[in-house]
Design an enzyme around this catalytic site. Structure first.
Site, PDB file in Angstrom:
ATOM      1  N   ASN A  28     -15.582 -29.642  18.726  1.00  0.00           N
ATOM      2  CA  ASN A  28     -16.495 -28.922  17.581  1.00  0.00           C
ATOM      3  C   ASN A  28     -16.819 -30.468  16.473  1.00  0.00           C
ATOM      4  O   ASN A  28     -16.669 -31.562  15.978  1.00  0.00           O
ATOM      5  CB  ASN A  28     -15.254 -28.602  15.956  1.00  0.00           C
ATOM      6  N   HIS A  77     -11.093 -40.721  27.341  1.00  0.00           N
ATOM      7  CA  HIS A  77     -10.835 -41.563  25.918  1.00  0.00           C
ATOM      8  C   HIS A  77     -11.869 -42.248  26.427  1.00  0.00           C
ATOM      9  O   HIS A  77     -13.182 -42.566  25.459  1.00  0.00           O
ATOM     10  CB  HIS A  77      -9.461 -42.339  25.695  1.00  0.00           C
ATOM     11  N   GLY A 131     -14.709 -16.463   6.451  1.00  0.00           N
ATOM     12  CA  GLY A 131     -15.084 -16.607   7.147  1.00  0.00           C
ATOM     13  C   GLY A 131     -15.109 -15.352   8.319  1.00  0.00           C
ATOM     14  O   GLY A 131     -13.762 -15.170   7.871  1.00  0.00           O
ATOM     15  N   HIS A 159     -10.217 -29.348  22.931  1.00  0.00           N
ATOM     16  CA  HIS A 159     -10.650 -28.575  21.757  1.00  0.00           C
ATOM     17  C   HIS A 159     -12.147 -29.486  21.445  1.00  0.00           C
ATOM     18  O   HIS A 159     -12.042 -30.841  21.508  1.00  0.00           O
ATOM     19  CB  HIS A 159     -10.144 -28.577  20.403  1.00  0.00           C
ATOM     20  N   ARG A 200     -20.407 -30.312  13.871  1.00  0.00           N
ATOM     21  CA  ARG A 200     -20.853 -29.838  12.664  1.00  0.00           C
ATOM     22  C   ARG A 200     -21.672 -30.859  11.428  1.00  0.00           C
ATOM     23  O   ARG A 200     -21.641 -31.854  11.635  1.00  0.00           O
ATOM     24  CB  ARG A 200     -19.599 -29.147  11.365  1.00  0.00           C
TER      25      ARG A 200
END
Lengths: 307, 307
Positions: A146, A177, A291, A144, A148
């Site tokens: 993301n 990592h 949304g 994942h 913003r």
């Protein structure tokens, strides 16, 4: 888009917003970056689809399909933005969604309490990229990512990336990592340990007493006082992702797997569903603010089981 | 165990609790009823497993496996109860859980505000039966049934049952509702319409703009002033369930189905997961009060997809 958190303390911020022209330029710059990052990720993932030599090489390589969506205009006819979902159901990537969206509007009163800078003025702008990949092979970790940029009467970046191996694999964890740490360390020596810990706390299933996977980094309310510096860090997180994750996929994608390993993967995906629907604040926030449901729930796995 | 609701208004209640001996006798009587109902349901479902003539008749008929669990004792060493999970993975019933539990304890402050009779005294007793059946055949509807008795400084019954067909089937819907309506009408002419509407409101996925299935009844805070009467109604709901649902299963279980129908079923189950994890108050309540995670999440389907 979470409650303020002890990890969010910034020694400098919050910084006042500059003039409207500068803000507009910044909004545009981040949107362009997120869309460009999306294009690079999609191209790289399609290359991986082409390269498969292992199980499912008899299937056609997957290709992204893009679908744009617009939010309804506000009561006075104003544009509230929208986004583009890019979805691929491939032979390596069983289901991967890479969404970009750039939206604006007004927060309803119940949201304002938790979002900096909205007490005085409920208007917001949010632009971001969001990606979840569920892989066919149980040997390849899910992932994942993301990032913003949010503007209210304040402005900040947020995001992160976390890896979800189906079985623990130390070299994958270490490399993932290390890539994120390098991105962090180049900007602030304190970022990695703070954002890694924040990630471990966030991606935790209290009812299972389990972390979601091998962790990564998570940050929010990043406002160090200089837009260029914070934006450079958020770009570095994207660069780190696009560099390291394809390596992990290529490392494992041609390895064979067993039915038992696949079943284990489906059960681990059940935990992924539990986290996203019970705990993920982005999912809740998206659903509660009207949304795009398909875009928000694109994170759910194509198949899961509760054995 | 939900917020007070406009449907919950009772013309008579709330009635004061009688003496401790009477209360103890009532608690015992409901527990014995729920456990007996569990036994009858499990026997009937195992008979259905034996009768299969259609797809999967080559597999062995399923049998329930029971597992008891105890809650940790409270700090002063008091028994906080426990329960029994009965789980069958059969050839007709892909996964069916029938749980009974009888627990007691003290509600934490954040729960008290929403639960009648706990402001003065946080102690509670709760006994109930809870059932979710996910079927192998997409022609056979999934079903949920739950009834419970709660005692704080007040006491009430709650519960209901709702049907989730994979494809709309009018005779199934009609028969299911007729059985519940008969149980309601025998006790109060106003129950059915009130409890049916409550069910439609409860089992609704706002983000999808969809109801969960074909509905049924849902009731809570039932305290009509006479324990015997309310208990008789809750028993009637259980009787209606054990009478009608096996008929619907037998009606369809030998029909053939296609891969496309099975895939549709898996996608509908994705919605079931969304409801239970995003909205179901029983699930949230259980997870937040440290209930048995396996028992609470037994409601999740064995397999689901998000196509």
């Amino acid at each position: 888009m979470t409650r303020l958190n002890r990890h969010a303390t910034s020694p400098r911020g919050p910084s006042p917003l500059p003039d409207d022209v500068t803000i507009a330029r910044r909004k545009n710059a981040v949107r362009v970056w997120f869309e460009g990052l999306r294009d690079r990720i999609c191209s790289e993932f399609e290359r991986i689809e082409d390269e498969l030599q292992g199980t499912h090489r008899d299937k056609a390589p997957g290709r992204f399909e893009r679908q744009t969506w617009k939010r309804e205009r506000d009561p006075s006819g104003g544009d509230r933005g929208g986004g583009t979902m890019a979805l691929m159901r491939g032979r390596v990537f069983e289901k991967v969604g890479v969404n970009v969206s750039t939206v604006s509007g007004e927060f309803s009163p119940e949201f304002r309490a938790n979002i900096p800078g909205t007490a005085e003025d409920p208007r917001y702008f949010a632009s971001g990229i969001s990606l979840v990949a569920h892989m066919r092979s149980p040997k390849v970790p899910a992932v994942h990512m993301n990032t913003r940029y949010i503007v209210t009467t304040r402005a900040w970046f947020g995001g992160g990336s976390d890896l979800t191996p189906m079985v623990p694999h130390e070299p994958d964890r270490k490399d993932f990592h290390a890539a994120l740490r390098a991105a962090c360390d180049a900007h602030d020596p304190g970022y990695y340990s703070r954002f890694k810990e924040w990630c471990d706390e966030y991606f935790f299933l209290p009812h299972r007493g389990e972390v979601r996977g091998a962790g990564g980094i998570f940050y929010d309310y990043l406002d160090g006082g200089e837009f260029d510096r914070d934006f450079a860090f958020t770009r570095a997180v994207g660069e780190a992702f696009v560099d390291v994750y394809p390596k992990l996929v290529r490392r494992h994608m041609n390895e064979p797997w067993t039915v038992a390993e696949r079943n284990h993967q489906l059960a681990r995906r059940g935990r992924y569903v539990e986290f996203n629907l019970l705990h993920d604040r982005g999912t809740k926030f998206g659903l509660m603010t009207g949304g795009n449901v398909e875009a928000i729930l694109m994170s759910l796995p194509p198949e899961a089981c509760w054995p």
